[in-house]
Design a protein around this motif. Structure first.
Motif, PDB file in Angstrom:
ATOM      1  N   GLN A 148      99.226  -4.552  48.129  1.00 22.07           N
ATOM      2  CA  GLN A 148      98.758  -3.518  47.202  1.00 22.07           C
ATOM      3  C   GLN A 148      97.289  -3.220  47.396  1.00 22.07           C
ATOM      4  OE1 GLN A 148     100.801  -2.034  45.053  1.00 22.07           O
ATOM      5  NE2 GLN A 148      99.258  -0.681  44.199  1.00 22.07           N
ATOM      6  N   GLY A 149      96.500  -4.228  47.721  1.00 27.07           N
ATOM      7  CA  GLY A 149      95.075  -3.997  47.863  1.00 27.07           C
ATOM      8  C   GLY A 149      94.664  -3.649  49.267  1.00 27.07           C
ATOM      9  N   GLY A 150      95.596  -3.504  50.196  1.00 27.10           N
ATOM     10  CA  GLY A 150      95.258  -3.207  51.573  1.00 27.10           C
ATOM     11  C   GLY A 150      95.246  -1.722  51.859  1.00 27.10           C
ATOM     12  N   GLY A 151      95.751  -1.357  53.065  1.00 25.15           N
ATOM     13  CA  GLY A 151      95.735   0.032  53.481  1.00 25.15           C
ATOM     14  C   GLY A 151      97.069   0.714  53.256  1.00 25.15           C
ATOM     15  N   ARG A 152      97.144   1.949  53.697  1.00 28.60           N
ATOM     16  CA  ARG A 152      98.350   2.748  53.531  1.00 28.60           C
ATOM     17  C   ARG A 152      98.590   3.614  54.757  1.00 28.60           C
ATOM     18  NH1 ARG A 152      99.018  -0.198  50.071  1.00 28.60           N
ATOM     19  NH2 ARG A 152      99.653   0.103  47.898  1.00 28.60           N
ATOM     20  N   LEU A 153      99.853   3.766  55.093  1.00 36.06           N
ATOM     21  CA  LEU A 153     100.316   4.756  56.051  1.00 36.06           C
ATOM     22  C   LEU A 153     101.312   5.621  55.293  1.00 36.06           C
ATOM     23  CD1 LEU A 153     100.345   5.818  58.964  1.00 36.06           C
ATOM     24  CD2 LEU A 153     102.213   4.226  59.437  1.00 36.06           C
ATOM     25  N   SER A 154     101.037   6.902  55.161  1.00 38.32           N
ATOM     26  CA  SER A 154     101.861   7.749  54.308  1.00 38.32           C
ATOM     27  C   SER A 154     102.290   9.017  55.036  1.00 38.32           C
ATOM     28  CB  SER A 154     101.105   8.119  53.023  1.00 38.32           C
ATOM     29  OG  SER A 154      99.942   8.870  53.336  1.00 38.32           O
ATOM     30  N   PHE A 155     103.472   9.496  54.663  1.00 37.14           N
ATOM     31  CA  PHE A 155     104.023  10.730  55.200  1.00 37.14           C
ATOM     32  C   PHE A 155     104.626  11.520  54.038  1.00 37.14           C
ATOM     33  CE2 PHE A 155     104.480   7.358  58.303  1.00 37.14           C
ATOM     34  CZ  PHE A 155     104.001   7.910  59.484  1.00 37.14           C
ATOM     35  N   SER A 156     104.476  12.825  54.083  1.00 39.97           N
ATOM     36  CA  SER A 156     105.181  13.679  53.129  1.00 39.97           C
ATOM     37  C   SER A 156     105.561  14.976  53.831  1.00 39.97           C
ATOM     38  CB  SER A 156     104.337  13.960  51.876  1.00 39.97           C
ATOM     39  OG  SER A 156     103.276  14.834  52.165  1.00 39.97           O
ATOM     40  N   LEU A 157     106.712  15.501  53.463  1.00 43.69           N
ATOM     41  CA  LEU A 157     107.200  16.746  54.048  1.00 43.69           C
ATOM     42  C   LEU A 157     107.977  17.492  52.979  1.00 43.69           C
ATOM     43  CD1 LEU A 157     107.676  18.549  56.580  1.00 43.69           C
ATOM     44  CD2 LEU A 157     109.790  17.258  56.941  1.00 43.69           C
ATOM     45  N   TYR A 158     107.613  18.758  52.747  1.00 49.77           N
ATOM     46  CA  TYR A 158     108.300  19.589  51.762  1.00 49.77           C
ATOM     47  C   TYR A 158     108.635  20.941  52.384  1.00 49.77           C
ATOM     48  CZ  TYR A 158     107.323  16.275  48.050  1.00 49.77           C
ATOM     49  OH  TYR A 158     107.289  15.147  47.271  1.00 49.77           O
ATOM     50  N   HIS A 159     109.874  21.346  52.166  1.00 49.88           N
ATOM     51  CA  HIS A 159     110.361  22.626  52.690  1.00 49.88           C
ATOM     52  C   HIS A 159     110.833  23.484  51.527  1.00 49.88           C
ATOM     53  CE1 HIS A 159     113.965  24.934  54.523  1.00 49.88           C
ATOM     54  NE2 HIS A 159     112.865  25.658  54.687  1.00 49.88           N
ATOM     55  N   THR A 160     110.320  24.710  51.456  1.00 46.70           N
ATOM     56  CA  THR A 160     110.758  25.671  50.457  1.00 46.70           C
ATOM     57  C   THR A 160     111.567  26.759  51.150  1.00 46.70           C
ATOM     58  OG1 THR A 160     108.795  25.264  49.096  1.00 46.70           O
ATOM     59  CG2 THR A 160     110.044  27.272  48.650  1.00 46.70           C
ATOM     60  N   TRP A 161     112.786  26.951  50.676  1.00 49.94           N
ATOM     61  CA  TRP A 161     113.685  27.955  51.246  1.00 49.94           C
ATOM     62  C   TRP A 161     113.895  29.030  50.186  1.00 49.94           C
ATOM     63  CZ3 TRP A 161     119.452  26.813  52.867  1.00 49.94           C
ATOM     64  CH2 TRP A 161     119.987  27.964  53.469  1.00 49.94           C
ATOM     65  N   HIS A 162     113.336  30.199  50.440  1.00 51.39           N
ATOM     66  CA  HIS A 162     113.465  31.312  49.502  1.00 51.39           C
ATOM     67  C   HIS A 162     114.794  32.020  49.760  1.00 51.39           C
ATOM     68  CE1 HIS A 162     109.279  31.223  47.956  1.00 51.39           C
ATOM     69  NE2 HIS A 162     109.029  30.696  49.137  1.00 51.39           N
ATOM     70  N   LEU A 163     115.686  31.925  48.789  1.00 54.11           N
ATOM     71  CA  LEU A 163     117.013  32.516  48.930  1.00 54.11           C
ATOM     72  C   LEU A 163     117.032  33.979  48.501  1.00 54.11           C
ATOM     73  CD1 LEU A 163     118.979  29.508  47.412  1.00 54.11           C
ATOM     74  CD2 LEU A 163     118.513  29.955  49.829  1.00 54.11           C
ATOM     75  N   GLU A 164     116.214  34.332  47.512  1.00 52.33           N
ATOM     76  CA  GLU A 164     116.115  35.716  47.060  1.00 52.33           C
ATOM     77  C   GLU A 164     114.739  35.957  46.466  1.00 52.33           C
ATOM     78  OE1 GLU A 164     118.219  38.945  43.978  1.00 52.33           O
ATOM     79  OE2 GLU A 164     118.893  36.854  44.038  1.00 52.33           O
ATOM     80  N   GLU A 165     114.131  37.064  46.842  1.00 51.94           N
ATOM     81  CA  GLU A 165     112.862  37.503  46.281  1.00 51.94           C
ATOM     82  C   GLU A 165     112.907  39.028  46.247  1.00 51.94           C
ATOM     83  OE1 GLU A 165     110.597  35.580  45.047  1.00 51.94           O
ATOM     84  OE2 GLU A 165     111.254  33.640  45.843  1.00 51.94           O
TER      85      GLU A 165
END
Length: 931
Positions: A759-776
């Motif tokens: 908990q007090g050490g380092g971090r390796l992090s990844f995040s990925l988000y995809h937005t798919w617009h079906l109707e606008e």
């Protein structure tokens, strides 16, 4: 625990012999009683979607709470509701400048949590939990520039912070400025004017496209419709033959040195917050003052001067028109000055054991002043020419007296508001599955808006006031519960209902009705569904903002397929109507295992709005047919003015699916590995590693890891409680570390109940988000074809709505060094115009990458030992748009319209900034670390 968090040794030393800076003291466990809520937890049973520990916050590479919120935008999908320690705040300015080192935990919660705090369930909630004890002063300097030159900027900030439980004081001062960026500093090709203006001047017939003079046509051997003024004309009357060289070759002036792509800006802000525990009530008062200046250039003043056939300076046999830019007057400018003041008060207290109340009050004042040059009034020049004054040469410089009349449009907008809001929440009664929770909010506000504008010498004024009374009631009813054995086989199920109403003095009663479902079939899965209908009135600014006329604004005219400069009108629209929105939201969160910490989320959103309020869209032929009064064209059909004030569309529809994941992997720091190896070998003082000796030397400590305090007869030294660091007591001073997050998934973003997870050490992090617009889609008005923003239509100048959007983040932080890379991608769009498709525009896809490198020098004992000043210091290098990418726009011929030149779309391109920040964190004994 000591081997997991080596920084804890610093928190046990003699408090009078020196202290470690914030960065040197890592996070350690606090004692958590199972079944009790975490300190600062939000109301209700909905668990956080994600939970960030101090190590996770460090991995973001940010320095303040404001930067934390910005960096978490992919997770929050927009601006969230902000809570502090599970309680409401009067405004974000209360906490925006607090250093990130003072943050013990960040909870990201779904939209339904907003109901418990009297808000609409349309925004995610971010709960910031601060350390229980923290002291620091900070100084920060940041310098930045663009790699293509221009737009240098600088920012300096100073502040102090004191936190001791519910008592808090902060003061932050910030000054920034940025140089203007001219079109001439980029590869901008000037958009031709609809009239042949030039600094030297061009001659044209009184009727567009007509012959200037048959005699000139005979000399040139072709029909002459325009002729450049010869340079010699500035010093004397020209002959007809002097115009032959410029026949049908109009002079062109490069206006890029007289127009800004980005204005020069200067800003100052002062922000102070005082919080105190008064008996059983915690009270906070916040004050903020902001001053801003914005200066832009809008090109040159124009003059269309009529020369009669008998003029001493006209060799032509008929009346002609001289088109000139008046360089003597300098560039046209627009200056905007803003003053904003804010005072906020927050009171929080308890009513018994199961009820709590919160009061927020705000007073806001905003004044904006705008001055816009309209150019030189040429009436005096024209009168002298009509009189045949031989001293007034229309091709040369004019006497100052003829240029004295320079009309200026002015506008002043003032808004002031006083708001008060009371929230009471708690348990109504108990059901077999748990407590039925309710929140009741009552609010009132008084708002005033004043605007004054002078345009073309005509004064307009608006005075507008609005009083609002509001109320909201929400219920959260648990139906099943695993822990209480009530139909636990199907998991935890709860439903909520919310009703709200606003009484507006100018719009009547607006209501909101919503309901939702919460289902947690197993601990790792949480499913939320909600539906609500709300009515919203236009803001006072949207109604009353003064009319502002901005010249020489570049737009693409789909009716002609050309880029043109127009005068754009902006301001308020008193005819705006209320909008009605129906939303359905379904979201799911899955945390499949504890280590590594992985969170999967998905949200489906369906929104239908009647009478939506929006800025005036891109000028397409269909739109112009629906709102002809918003467009002004000259006799030749050239677009010269667009009224861009906001309007009500008839209807809009939006449907989208957003899904993604966050993965956080804990890393052991080098010092943790060293300590673990030393402990495994017996922790003998004579074998103590050099790294621990460096820590002692760097931070003024008197013992190494595992040694007992050197008090008399083995007792703890004076001032040392003898308790282990992180035990929930505040004896650890500024680096007490506070709490270990306890989330549903454990470890990393999810927190974790166990020990030894780094908990007090380092971090390796990844995040990925995809937005798919079906109707606008948008229906602007009756009789106008519906706009499909995904298939050929647009409401803005940047094209339609991309069908796909991706936001990816990768972060690394360990041993004081870190990096964070962000990549954003949008799919391409197209816009169909008129002219049988010849004005169709293709907007290419766009991917941009941003990189931040940072070094927390205070976490490097050997460096701090040699240079004590670097204790608490941080250096950061940021590169935005690493590959200098800009969107490509092509018309039907494959060419880029002048309006869509890449330097217009993104003037800055790649930018680089470097910052140095120093936290002057006090020692435990009262001395100041690092200085």
């Amino acid at each position: 625990m000591m081997s997991v968090a080596p920084g804890a040794l610093m928190a046990q030393d003699d408090p009078v012999s020196g202290g470690a800076p914030q960065e040197a003291v890592d996070e350690v466990d606090e004692i958590i009683v199972t079944g009790q809520p975490e300190r600062g937890a939000v109301i209700g049973e909905i668990e956080p979607e994600q939970q960030l520990s101090p190590a996770d916050v460090r991995a973001l590479g940010v320095t303040s709470i404001a930067e934390i919120i910005t960096e978490l935008e992919p997770q929050t999908n927009g601006t969230p509701i902000i809570l502090l320690n599970g309680k409401r705040i009067s405004s974000f300015s209360e906490i925006r400048d607090i250093p990130s080192e003072a943050v013990a935990r960040v909870d990201i919660l779904p939209e339904q949590v907003a109901l418990s705090y009297g808000y609409a369930p349309t925004q995610k909630v971010v709960n910031i939990v601060l350390r229980q004890r923290f002291r620091s002063e900070k100084a920060e300097l940041e310098l930045g520039t663009t790699t293509e030159g221009g737009r240098d900027n600088a920012e300096i900030e100073a502040g102090l912070l004191r936190i001791r439980g519910d008592d808090r004081f902060s003061l932050d001062l910030e000054y920034s400025r940025a140089a203007r960026l001219l079109e001439s500093e980029r590869d901008i090709v000037t958009t031709p004017s609809s009239r042949p203006y030039a600094l030297g001047g061009n001659i044209a017939a009184g009727m567009s496209g007509a012959e200037v003079d048959p005699a000139l046509s005979a000399l040139a051997g072709q029909t002459v419709t325009v002729a450049a003024v010869p340079g010699s004309a500035a010093s004397g009357a020209p002959s007809l033959a002097d115009f032959v060289a410029g026949a049908n070759v109009a002079a062109v002036t490069d206006l890029t040195p007289y127009r800004t792509l980005n204005p020069a800006t200067e800003n100052f802000s002062a922000n102070a917050t005082l919080a105190r525990a008064l008996g059983g009530v915690s009270a906070t008062i916040n004050g903020r003052l902001e001053l801003s200046e914005n200066d832009s250039l809008q090109g040159l003043s124009t003059a269309a001067l009529g020369l009669a056939a008998g003029s001493p300076f006209s060799p032509f046999a008929q009346d002609v028109t001289l088109y000139r830019y008046l360089g003597q007057g300098g560039a046209l400018g627009q200056q905007i000055r803003g003053t904003t003041g804010h005072v906020g008060v927050t009171l929080n207290g308890q009513i018994g054991r199961k009820w709590q109340w919160s009061f927020t009050g705000n007073g806001d004042l905003s004044i904006t002043r705008t001055r816009t040059d309209r150019g030189i009034d040429t009436d005096a020049i024209q009168a002298a020419l009509d009189a045949g004054d031989p001293s007034v040469n229309p091709y040369g410089d004019f006497a100052p007296g003829l240029l004295a009349n320079r009309p200026i449009d002015t506008a002043r907008a003032k808004s002031q508001a006083v708001t008060a809001d009371l929230l009471v929440s708690g348990a109504l009664f108990r059901m077999p599955a748990g407590d039925v929770m309710t929140s009741i909010r009552l609010g009132a506000s008084a708002n005033g808006f004043e605007s004054r504008s002078v345009r073309s010498g005509v004064e307009r004024s608006t005075d507008y006031s609005r009083e609002i009374g509001s109320g909201q009631v929400s219920l959260d009813v648990p139906l099943t519960s695993r822990s209480k054995g009530v139909l636990g086989g199907i998991g935890d199920i709860g439903v909520n209902l919310n009703i709200a109403a606003q009484q507006l003095s100018d719009f009547g009663t607006l209501s909101t009705l919503g309901y939702g479902l919460r289902w947690q079939p197993i601990r790792a899965v949480q499913i939320l569904a909600s539906a609500n209908q709300d009515r919203a009135a236009p803001t006072g600014a949207q109604i009353t903002d003064p009319l502002i006329s901005t010249p020489n604004v570049s737009v693409f005219d789909y009716a002609t397929g050309q880029s043109v400069f127009v005068t754009q009108l902006s301001g308020g629209n008193a005819a705006l109507r209320e909008s009605v929105r129906d939303q359905f939201r379904l979201s799911a969160r899955v945390k499949p295992f504890e280590k590594p910490n992985l969170t999967l989320t998905a949200t489906y959103l369906n929104s239908r709005t009647t009478n939506p309020i929006a800025a005036f869209p891109t000028p397409t032929p269909d739109l112009e047919a629906a709102f002809p009064q918003r467009f002004l064209r000259d006799a030749d059909g050239n677009l010269i003015q667009v009224d861009a004030r906001p309007i009500n569309f008839l209807r809009s529809q939006s449907e989208q699916l957003r899904w993604g994941f966050d993965l956080s992997i804990a890393l052991k720091s080098h010092i943790q590995k060293v300590i673990e190896a030393w402990r495994a070998s017996g922790s003998r003082p004579e074998d103590r590693p050099k790294e621990l000796d460096d820590m002692r030397a760097a931070f003024g400590r008197n013992r190494a890891q595992g040694e007992r305090p050197a008090g008399q007869d083995g007792a703890p030294p004076a001032g040392d409680s003898g308790e282990r660091a992180g035990s929930g007591r505040d004896n650890a001073g500024p680096g007490d570390g506070g709490e270990r997050p306890r989330g549903p998934g454990g470890g990393g973003f999810g927190g974790g109940r166990g020990r030894g997870d780094g908990q007090g050490g380092g971090r390796l992090s990844f995040s990925l988000y995809h937005t798919w617009h079906l109707e606008e889609s948008i229906l602007i008005a009756p009789g106008v074809p519906e706009l499909d923003l995904l298939n050929g239509d647009a409401t803005g100048s940047s094209g339609g709505q991309p069908r796909h959007e991706i936001k990816a983040r990768v972060g690394y932080s360990n041993n004081g060094l870190g990096a964070r890379l962000g990549v954003d991608w949008e799919s391409g769009t197209h816009v169909d115009g008129a002219l049988d498709g010849s004005s169709r525009l293709e907007f290419g896809s766009l991917a941009t990458a941003n990189l931040r490198l940072f070094a927390n020098l205070g976490q490097m004992p050997s460096l701090v030992k040699n240079i004590p000043f670097l204790r608490g210091a941080r250096v950061s290098l940021r590169v935005d748009n690493i590959f200098n990418q800009r969107r490509e726009v092509r018309d039907a011929t494959g060419m880029t319209p002048l309006r869509y030149q890449q330097d217009y779309l993104d003037p800055l391109g790649r930018t680089i900034s470097i910052s140095f920040r120093k936290l002057f964190t006090p020692n435990f004994g009262g001395a100041r670390a690092g200085g």
